[in-house]
Design an enzyme around this catalytic site. Structure first.
Site, PDB file in Angstrom:
ATOM      1  N   GLU A  49      11.302   4.425  -1.289  1.00  0.00           N
ATOM      2  CA  GLU A  49      11.744   3.320  -2.136  1.00  0.00           C
ATOM      3  C   GLU A  49      12.684   3.874  -3.194  1.00  0.00           C
ATOM      4  OE1 GLU A  49       8.232  -0.060  -2.363  1.00  0.00           O
ATOM      5  OE2 GLU A  49       8.492   1.337  -4.013  1.00  0.00           O
ATOM      6  N   ASP A  60       8.351  -2.730 -14.503  1.00  0.00           N
ATOM      7  CA  ASP A  60       8.108  -1.297 -14.609  1.00  0.00           C
ATOM      8  C   ASP A  60       7.474  -0.905 -15.932  1.00  0.00           C
ATOM      9  OD1 ASP A  60       9.256  -0.212 -12.112  1.00  0.00           O
ATOM     10  OD2 ASP A  60      11.074  -1.168 -12.854  1.00  0.00           O
ATOM     11  N   TYR A 174       3.753  -5.588   0.008  1.00  0.00           N
ATOM     12  CA  TYR A 174       3.397  -4.614  -1.013  1.00  0.00           C
ATOM     13  C   TYR A 174       2.315  -5.236  -1.891  1.00  0.00           C
ATOM     14  CZ  TYR A 174       4.415  -1.131  -4.759  1.00  0.00           C
ATOM     15  OH  TYR A 174       4.356  -0.138  -5.698  1.00  0.00           O
TER      16      TYR A 174
END
Length: 266
Positions: A49, A60, A174
């Site tokens: 990734e 993040d 995911y």
């Protein structure tokens, strides 16, 4: 069979989970980033990734935010991210998945961006802030150019919505094992086996698990029931901790990734 499907098929044939490594493209600079990608691939990464540096990476945590800042400060641009992909393709056919945000795609024209990504050698795109209900244009461009889509399931995702996400994804799912943002954690979330089982009831695609996985013991635990294990911040920290001696970044990354990969077997 495309590169992503082949990678997961190979892992299944070897009775193990796939190792999905995350690095921010261009962190801390383009040349070091090329070496870093080579290092984790040589350590046994099945899917890489690549975080596309962005000024507002809302999904993040601090580790990956700072990685994006370092990349941007070094002069990374969208064009240079594609250059990095082409450089990787000179020595590896490992599947490459962009970990990105919708504005970066939209601002460049959705179809043009996806085509450029495919031409460079990208296999899939995970657009973190794009819900499947609003992903029609990206999905159409990806289908047109042969790029797989990846979507996220969170601990708060209702099971009824998992079916929508399962239909929208074409590469893999995911599962974000914790609420909040990316980052290293001391323990694996306790509800992961049940969550993976629920997701698998709605898709035949591989299900990978990430967020907080940082040790070989974590990898081994997740590998027992997931198709893939995602490690990001623990690898990005290898870059952060060696910024003053950048020649140490690649060997440190390779050693850390190799240790994590050792936990993949079932």
């Amino acid at each position: 069979m495309d590169r992503i499907a082949s990678a997961f098929a190979r892992a299944r044939s070897e009775n193990r989970a796939a190792f999905v490594a995350y690095l921010c493209a261009g962190d801390p600079d383009l040349e070091t980033s090329v070496a870093a990608c080579r290092a984790v691939i040589e350590a046994g990464t099945d899917v890489l990734e690549l975080g596309v540096p962005f000024s507002d990476p809302l999904a993040d945590g601090l580790t990956n935010q700072l990685a994006a800042q370092r990349a941007l400060a070094s002069g990374m641009t969208g064009v240079k991210v594609f250059e990095l992909v082409r450089r990787i393709r000179e020595f590896s056919q490992v599947p490459l998945v962009f970990y990105t945000y919708y504005n970066l795609i939209f601002a460049n024209g959705v179809d043009a961006y996806v085509k450029a990504a495919k031409d460079a050698g990208v296999d899939g795109i995970l657009t973190l802030d794009l819900p499947p209900e609003e992903s029609g244009e990206v999905a159409a461009a990806c289908a047109k150019h042969g790029v797989k889509t990846v979507f996220i399931v969170a601990p708060t995702t209702p099971e009824a919505r998992m079916a929508i996400i399962g239909k929208a994804a074409t590469g893999f799912i995911y599962y974000v094992s914790r609420e909040g943002v990316t980052g290293v954690r001391s323990e694996v979330a306790s509800n992961v086996p049940e969550a993976v089982a629920k997701i698998k009831a709605h898709t035949a695609l591989p299900v990978v698990v990430g967020f907080g996985i940082s040790k070989r013991e974590h990898v081994k635990e997740i590998a027992a029931y997931a198709d893939g294990v995602v490690v990001g911040s623990a690898l990005v920290n290898c870059i952060k901790d060696n910024l003053m001696e950048r020649a140490k970044i690649a060997p440190t990354l390779k050693a850390r990734a190799s240790d994590l990969v050792a936990g993949l077997g079932r």
